[in-house]
Design a protein around this motif. Sequence first.
Motif, short mmCIF file in Angstrom:
data_model
loop_
_atom_site.label_atom_id
_atom_site.label_comp_id
_atom_site.label_asym_id
_atom_site.label_seq_id
_atom_site.Cartn_x
_atom_site.Cartn_y
_atom_site.Cartn_z
N THR B 306 0.84 -1.20 0.00
CA THR B 306 0.00 0.00 0.00
C THR B 306 0.88 1.25 0.00
OG1 THR B 306 -0.19 -0.25 2.40
CG2 THR B 306 -2.05 -1.01 1.08
N ALA B 307 2.04 1.20 0.65
CA ALA B 307 2.94 2.36 0.64
C ALA B 307 3.35 2.69 -0.79
CB ALA B 307 4.17 2.09 1.50
N HIS B 309 1.76 1.87 -3.50
CA HIS B 309 0.58 2.40 -4.18
C HIS B 309 0.44 3.90 -3.92
CE1 HIS B 309 -3.25 2.76 -6.02
NE2 HIS B 309 -3.91 2.91 -4.89
N GLY B 310 0.73 4.33 -2.70
CA GLY B 310 0.63 5.73 -2.33
C GLY B 310 1.88 6.53 -2.68
N ALA B 311 2.81 5.94 -3.45
CA ALA B 311 4.06 6.61 -3.84
C ALA B 311 4.80 7.12 -2.61
CB ALA B 311 3.79 7.76 -4.83
N ASP B 312 4.74 6.32 -1.55
CA ASP B 312 5.28 6.71 -0.25
C ASP B 312 6.57 5.93 0.00
OD1 ASP B 312 5.82 7.17 2.38
OD2 ASP B 312 3.89 6.49 3.14
N LEU B 387 -0.75 -2.99 -3.71
CA LEU B 387 -2.09 -3.37 -3.25
C LEU B 387 -2.97 -2.14 -3.32
CD1 LEU B 387 -4.18 -5.25 -1.85
CD2 LEU B 387 -3.15 -4.61 0.32
N THR B 388 -4.09 -2.26 -4.03
CA THR B 388 -4.92 -1.09 -4.30
C THR B 388 -6.37 -1.34 -3.87
OG1 THR B 388 -5.64 -1.84 -6.49
CG2 THR B 388 -3.52 -0.69 -6.38
#
Lengths: 400, 400
Positions: B306-307, B309-312, B387-388
């Motif tokens: 998820t990170a 996915h969030g470009a984090d 993961l989206t």
Amino acid sequence: MESSQDLIIPRGFRAGAVKAGIKPSGGLDLALLAAVGPCAAAGTFTTNRVCAAPVRWCRDHLPAGDIRAVVVNAGNANAATGAQGAMNAARTAELAGEMLGCRPDQVLVASTGVIGHQLPMDRLEEGLKRVSSQLSADPGSFQTAAQAILTTDTRAKVVALQHKGQSGTFTLFGMAKGAAMIGPRMATMLAFLLTDAPVWPNDLQPILSDAVENSFNCVSVEGHTSTNDTVLILSSTAATEPILAGDDLTAFAAMVNSACESLARMMAADGEGSTHLITIDVEGCETREEARTIARTVADSPLVKTAIHGADPNWGRIVSAAGYAGVPFEEAELSLWINGVAVYQAGVPTAFDASSLSAQLRANRDVHFRLVLSRGTDRIRFWTCDLTAEYVRLNADYTT
Amino acid sequence: MESSQDLIIPRGFRAGAVKAGIKPSGGLDLALLAAVGPCAAAGTFTTNRVCAAPVRWCRDHLPAGDIRAVVVNAGNANAATGAQGAMNAARTAELAGEMLGCRPDQVLVASTGVIGHQLPMDRLEEGLKRVSSQLSADPGSFQTAAQAILTTDTRAKVVALQHKGQSGTFTLFGMAKGAAMIGPRMATMLAFLLTDAPVWPNDLQPILSDAVENSFNCVSVEGHTSTNDTVLILSSTAATEPILAGDDLTAFAAMVNSACESLARMMAADGEGSTHLITIDVEGCETREEARTIARTVADSPLVKTAIHGADPNWGRIVSAAGYAGVPFEEAELSLWINGVAVYQAGVPTAFDASSLSAQLRANRDVHFRLVLSRGTDRIRFWTCDLTAEYVRLNADYTT
């Protein structure tokens, strides 16, 4: 959560919490639990090889017979922070010791929040000064402390139990946090148990370890074992009162078990973004570890978790998750019930009413899986939650 | 995907696909790969204890020297279907054998789709009749077959390679499907390789097994090992031409490796709902399995996925995932680069430009993690996706 009025606090403890400016949100983020006298104490911790500085600090000082306080901050995990992180954990204990009049090694520390950033020690010191001057034995101050240790949790998690034994009445208070990065193996996210039952450190440690095995080690939100998992227990009276033994010690161990199980269940129910609490019973195994492996594999499957989110009784995902857990069972040994409905019996699908089961899943937050094998008599109960788009949203943008 | 015009098909094979009515969508769902003569063949399969009837069928008949065809259906996995499922897999082989003029044990079968439902044998039989009458060696028919084996994949996955060796020119064609329930251990989702290189079954099996170890077993979408994972390879000329040996056999093995790696990468890139392909290099390990364990744990962490996915560039999640993989390294042995940027060196965070790295993650579909330990010289390359919310949406409502 019980209301402040109902909460019974064990003798010999005070608590407090302040906004120290560690959380970017500006919320409560620094809690202090302080004992009037020296406490017997024990702990269990993460098995992650990358473990936080406060975990190393506690591990080095427990079990012990003269613990005086626990400092907990949220908003910064003090994990993966190298030698500087270790110094900051030690300095936190030293500062609290100065303010409370005890040695640094009598102070335990715990942290939760983002990984890889150094603690803001100036704000922490300033916050410690304020919180140590406003400690109180009032139940409300323990509620506030339970609030201050949260990160993305949507609610505080507290439990209080009381037992009248042969050697008097004793009380157990517990609080915990945990909403993500929850996949404990040998320990869990933060949980703190306080009691006025007089129990030696040498008795406390096995009682706590057993309780953790059956509670926090049976919870997973997404299987990611944290760097900071910490469960601590403090007894305020072990130094001054006759030590518990026999039936009273057994009753005390049962209380610890029950408190840990309640907090563990609250964690799964408050898993990030979750809409369902899933309870997984795995029965008929050769060993308890075998049952745990199957339960954990089912609990961590994103396909199982999304199916439940969609109120979809897609049992194939549950039995196939059991199938790759690594336990060498035969397909014909496996049966599955969802909310009491038999969907798969001895390796064969049953004819069940899928739309009625789906409606039931949609209407209720609680879901129950029962997986039964015919390999033995060991079993486990495990808790998890569903996987939602909200979990993705929350975690796609946490540090930036 | 290469276009039909570019696709080179090995000698001795024909293909076809039809809409048999197995998929609720009504799309292409039945593919037939048929050889003109007997083929040498080998396969690798899921290690899931709950394994599909077609997997058992293939396992019982491979490796072999006289395989004639592979029947593949999408829309129904024929998994967790008990004795009826086994009979349906055998009946499928029998029907195809009747139509193609060979024995049932010369026909391999593979299925993908929903678990726990019996195959609609009437529709399958009717579809088999149609597809067996329209087989063609035209590249377009192989493209159509590659389309028919997909489920939630967004695009077909094919590869074609050619090698001019001392003993002539030989060609390798491969096709695969896989978008979820992808967490292969010893095998993977469906992939089919066809070649006109003359290679004995006894050579094919180790070549395929090695290639699968380095490709499909290095992919994970969400870690859920399927009941149906199947990789098959067929050689059309082993019965009629001089068998490859020496440099040509080595070159053939390299082609198989390369084809499997291409298909595996396509699978990760087409992971359900994904917006990023993540390539994970783990280096400096004592063994390759140690490297694989760390890579898989990082790849399967919903928090890591998820990170991204969030470009984090939340590297703490990556190092903490490595930390709970079960490999007993010390924190100071670990370093991490994201897209070439050093973010964690020998257990200490670096000062890097997080907003620039985040902008880079946002702009590119490809992401690269490099984890380096100082334990040894073994390494692995592994692929996964992010993961989206779209993954959750797709999987919250698959059967109902």
